[in-house]
Scaffold this active site. Structure first.
Site, mmCIF file in Angstrom:
data_model
loop_
_atom_site.group_PDB
_atom_site.id
_atom_site.type_symbol
_atom_site.label_atom_id
_atom_site.label_comp_id
_atom_site.label_asym_id
_atom_site.label_seq_id
_atom_site.Cartn_x
_atom_site.Cartn_y
_atom_site.Cartn_z
ATOM 1 N N THR A 202 0.839 -1.185 0.000
ATOM 2 C CA THR A 202 0.000 0.000 0.000
ATOM 3 C C THR A 202 0.885 1.250 0.000
ATOM 4 O O THR A 202 2.108 1.157 0.079
ATOM 5 C CB THR A 202 -0.920 0.006 1.233
ATOM 6 O OG1 THR A 202 -0.115 -0.117 2.416
ATOM 7 C CG2 THR A 202 -1.911 -1.159 1.180
ATOM 8 N N TYR A 203 0.249 2.416 -0.051
ATOM 9 C CA TYR A 203 0.985 3.674 -0.156
ATOM 10 C C TYR A 203 1.954 3.832 1.005
ATOM 11 O O TYR A 203 1.603 3.616 2.165
ATOM 12 C CB TYR A 203 0.002 4.845 -0.195
ATOM 13 C CG TYR A 203 0.635 6.153 -0.585
ATOM 14 C CD1 TYR A 203 1.338 6.276 -1.786
ATOM 15 C CD2 TYR A 203 0.534 7.268 0.237
ATOM 16 C CE1 TYR A 203 1.916 7.479 -2.160
ATOM 17 C CE2 TYR A 203 1.107 8.480 -0.129
ATOM 18 C CZ TYR A 203 1.802 8.580 -1.328
ATOM 19 O OH TYR A 203 2.378 9.776 -1.691
ATOM 20 N N MET A 204 3.186 4.217 0.693
ATOM 21 C CA MET A 204 4.254 4.170 1.690
ATOM 22 C C MET A 204 4.473 5.499 2.421
ATOM 23 O O MET A 204 5.330 5.579 3.302
ATOM 24 C CB MET A 204 5.568 3.705 1.048
ATOM 25 C CG MET A 204 6.182 4.636 0.039
ATOM 26 S SD MET A 204 5.251 4.619 -1.493
ATOM 27 C CE MET A 204 5.950 6.072 -2.281
#
Length: 232
Positions: free
Chosen positions: A103-105
């Protein structure tokens, strides 16, 4: 067998460590500053001494898993375990994100979607057994002041099933594989049972040839059920 122990006190005077010194650089009254000459003389005086166990204390031990990664903790752990710089970590994470592996980091959140929690718990049961699950799903509140929690924690992508590190390793480069392994383990561990066991602390003492009494301390830990440590 041999083990290490730390010199704690000499003739009732506590050996000064960093915390025993004040802002003025002076040690607290009643402490002993052990310089090289004193240390060498004491070591030589204890060389043939008979040590005895002065006390033993046993306490239960329990350790709970850390929350899933947010950006800063991912960078810290990658630096500690993989020796990655922050920029290298973010570059590798960007590639994993762009290719659909995580997922978005960039996030301050440590929370997981309900579907991600369910996926993690299903994978734990499959890989390690029911006894390694935490009794109920764990939730983690962010401790970052003013955190923007529009995104989840950094975790493996997918709501039905996470790819294992072994599966991902065949599809990506070595850096990406190692970072994914870090993220997967942290996410899975966050829904596992506590590690439990006990710690034992002992004090050992002996008299040097010049009559000085020296007390050493040592401790050890035994894990009786590894819980989340099993994933590591």
């Amino acid at each position: 067998r041999t083990f290490e122990a730390t010199l704690l006190q000499v003739d009732e005077a506590r050996v000064a460590t960093g915390k025993e010194f004040g802002a003025d650089g002076q040690p607290k009254p009643g402490t002993l500053v052990l310089d090289q000459a004193l240390a060498t003389g004491l070591a030589e005086g204890l060389l043939d001494s008979r040590f005895e166990v002065r006390s033993v204390e046993e306490k239960p031990y329990k350790r709970s898993p850390y929350p899933p990664f947010r950006t800063s903790t991912l960078q810290q752990e990658a630096a500690r375990k993989l020796r990655f710089s922050s920029s290298r970590t973010m570059s590798v994470a960007q590639r994993l994100y762009e290719n659909g592996y995580i997922t978005y980091m960039r996030t301050d959140s440590t929370s997981l979607a309900d579907s991600a929690v369910a996926s993690a718990r299903a994978q734990i049961t499959k890989l390690y057994g029911q006894e390694y699950l935490s009794p109920k799903p764990r939730t983690f509140a962010s401790k970052v002041k003013g955190a923007q929690e529009a995104h989840e924690a950094v975790r493996p992508a997918g709501d039905d099933q996470f790819q294992t590190p072994e599966q991902v390793a065949t599809l990506v480069g070595p850096d990406e594989g190692r970072l994914y392994d870090l993220i997967w383990k942290r996410t899975i561990a966050s829904q596992m049972a506590d590690a439990v066991g006990f710690t034992v602390s002992a004090r050992l003492g002996a008299q040097a040839t010049d009559g000085r009494d020296a007390v050493f301390s040592t401790s050890g830990r035994t894990i009786t059920f590894p819980g989340f440590l099993r994933v590591y």
